[in-house]
Design an enzyme around this catalytic site. Sequence first.
Site, short mmCIF file in Angstrom:
data_model
loop_
_atom_site.label_atom_id
_atom_site.label_comp_id
_atom_site.label_asym_id
_atom_site.label_seq_id
_atom_site.Cartn_x
_atom_site.Cartn_y
_atom_site.Cartn_z
N THR A 14 82.48 24.44 -68.63
CA THR A 14 82.27 23.67 -69.85
C THR A 14 82.38 22.19 -69.55
O THR A 14 83.39 21.72 -69.02
CB THR A 14 83.31 24.07 -70.92
OG1 THR A 14 83.26 25.48 -71.11
CG2 THR A 14 83.02 23.37 -72.23
N ASP A 72 84.48 23.21 -63.42
CA ASP A 72 84.80 23.80 -64.71
C ASP A 72 83.48 23.92 -65.46
O ASP A 72 82.78 22.92 -65.65
CB ASP A 72 85.77 22.90 -65.47
CG ASP A 72 86.12 23.47 -66.83
OD1 ASP A 72 86.39 24.67 -66.91
OD2 ASP A 72 86.08 22.70 -67.81
N ASP A 129 86.72 18.09 -67.54
CA ASP A 129 86.65 17.14 -68.64
C ASP A 129 87.69 17.41 -69.71
O ASP A 129 87.91 16.58 -70.58
CB ASP A 129 85.25 17.15 -69.27
CG ASP A 129 84.97 18.45 -70.01
OD1 ASP A 129 85.61 19.47 -69.69
OD2 ASP A 129 84.11 18.44 -70.90
#
Length: 800
Positions: free
Chosen positions: A292, A290, A560
């Site tokens: 970000t 991911d 996250d």
Amino acid sequence: MAIGLTSAQVVGAKPNHVPRRSSRSLSAIVRANVFTLFNLVIGVLWALVLIFGEWQDSLFGLVIVANVLIGIIQELRAKRTLDKLAVINEAPVRVRRDGEERLVQPRQVVLGDLILLGPGDRLLVDGEVIESDGLEVDESLLTGEADPVHKQPGDEVLSGSFAVAGAGAFVATRVGTDAYAVKLAEEASKFHLAHSELREGVANFIKYITWLVIPIGALLIYSQLKHSADFGTAITGAVAGIVTMIPEGLVLMTSIAFAVGVVRLGRRKCLVQELPAIEGLARVDVLCLDKTGTLTAGGMDLDQVLPLRGGHPVEDALAALAHLDHSPNATAQAIRARYQNARDGWTAGETVPFSSARKWSGAHFGERGAWVLGAPDVLLDGGDAYDRAAELAATGARVLVLGHARTLPAPQATEARTEPDRTPIEADRTGVEADGAEIEEDGAGVEADGAGIEAVALVTLKQRVRPDAQETLRYFAKQGVTVKVISGDNPTAVSAIATGLEIPDAHRSIDARDLPYDDEAKLGELLDSHTVFGRVSPRQKRQFVTALQARGHTVAMTGDGVNDVLALKDADLGIAMGAGSPATKAVAQVVLLDDKFATLPHVVGEGRRVLANIERVSNLFLTKTFYAIVLSLLVGVAGVMFPFAPRHSTLTNALTIGVPALFLALAPTFERSKPGFVPRVLRFAVPAGVLCAAAVLLSFWAAHSGTSTLVEDQTSAVITLFLTTWWVLVLIARPLNWWRIALVASMAAAFAIGLTIPFVRRFFALEPGDLSNDLTAVGISIVAAVMISVAVKVAGTLRT
């Protein structure tokens, strides 16, 4: 506003005590290492030798004691490491006590506490909602339904779910082992072993060997008692065969390798929540990142605010929207950093909190109208603002549009634009129909239930690319791990960052809304052929993992944010960043507590080291088992004496298996593990074991047919046993670098020195006095070594 419990009420309330997931108790560790079937068998044999034989032949019993102690000590080390890291990993819980907001540890939550929720917060206990500001809870981990549930005061919430949007508060009604998630999966809340091909393979070896030991051992005992004049010699001969059949150190070495791996990763602030996750690390061939929080560091910086039309209070609106949420996301935090206070007169009525599915948030400010902030390609349908946003995104910036409307759009309308598995999205984006709300392009914005959105300004945010990202990605490329960048952001922006990091084919980004959501085979092909995917919804991330797994890949997923939870849960290996949401850290098998992307190569390398080395060690132990089985069968059927005593097997096993295995189990390696652990080990161990047994028996018979003594005959057999099994060690230790050459050479030197020192010879009952027999033994060993090399090479080319 509810004030929550008072400090006095907290003292006597029931606490939230739940067994930790990451480790088992001391008593469980001791039981697992002491009370095993093999320890029982060896204990009985040990007692028999002490009663009927000489004490030197009982040395194998001390090896078992050492194995048990080493196993317990290593697992206790791992337990301490895991428990310490688990405490660090525990996200504090926001509660309201005495009317004030406080942060407490999960175990300090008590029955009746007022617990506050924001996006990404995990619900640790059951409760009843008493405050809700657009609160949406994802209960998919409990119910399997991926759609978030809007919660209103009076609604029940269950542990195991997590907040995805809005804010709220609930009163804890069931805590500890009474909570729903703990009752539903009590074993999952304790130490448990997830599926592991390696552990399963070792368990199968032990199971089948146990069934073989019983009849073969009985045959051997009968044969030795029938054909030996001395009862003590018969017993020790039978014990020598049975003990050698048991791969007692294999389980120990497996446990040590896992435990040492946990401790090593712990030193790098990496929490392994399930021990078999280390095995998953070694098998990974696709890593889904991911963007970000993984390629980019946590947090963003507000860069530019670009008005598109004059006469609008752009900065006032941005400040008002950024200060709406009590638990601001990274975007709101970046805007707040510049606009630190909301402007007077901007009081929100109806609000729509941000969610990963909608990709926008908004509020109605009375006479000032409705204002929304979100992704341009979700809120806009073409036009100059859309084109300008695309140009900015191509530079790698994160671009948002600030829009104004008479009323707020219906949340479901734009969710349809980001959830292709609900409603097909046409590639030309001329329109979408969702839940009866038609979204039409009018050149200026989106019509959703009569609310026309006017693009007022574009907002760009700088994302902080991790300085270690490029080097880490380069490592994965060298190791044959394919990287897939999966993000909810604009695909052009994601592509720009990925291209800057030199990810292969990063320029060929795909908008996930155009993917074939109902054709897993086609989706898998596109995932295999492309690297960068933007505008991926949380549900699609989960589909990506499933599609890649269906094509035979072992998939690791990093994340996250709360939008990564479902994908992390379904991946073969879920890796959460330490700064991520509590929900992601709760479902991941591995948590990078220091939030360093550069830790991932060490994580993968440790997994590969553990598995590759356990396979080497298994080859050693199983070769011993198979030569003992063959020897015992031949001796039992032929009705002759067993060719060596227990003390002989103790000596050779220590030098060719025990000591080398300890070094090999902890050695570095970079080879990616492949499926088929059991067949590969059998293809090596069976031919090697059979040939070792044949060589030992041939040496013993050749010596026994002459005028030499029994001890001299056994010495010839022991020389052959050592040389053949030493050669097996050489083959397993390859590739032979300096320390491995030193290891195998020192084992050979130790045996040779043992043959020359009188005390050692007497202790181990060795008499290399008959030169003819000893040279014959060496010759047979050389021939057997050549045959073993050829046999394992041929067997290794066979397909399972």
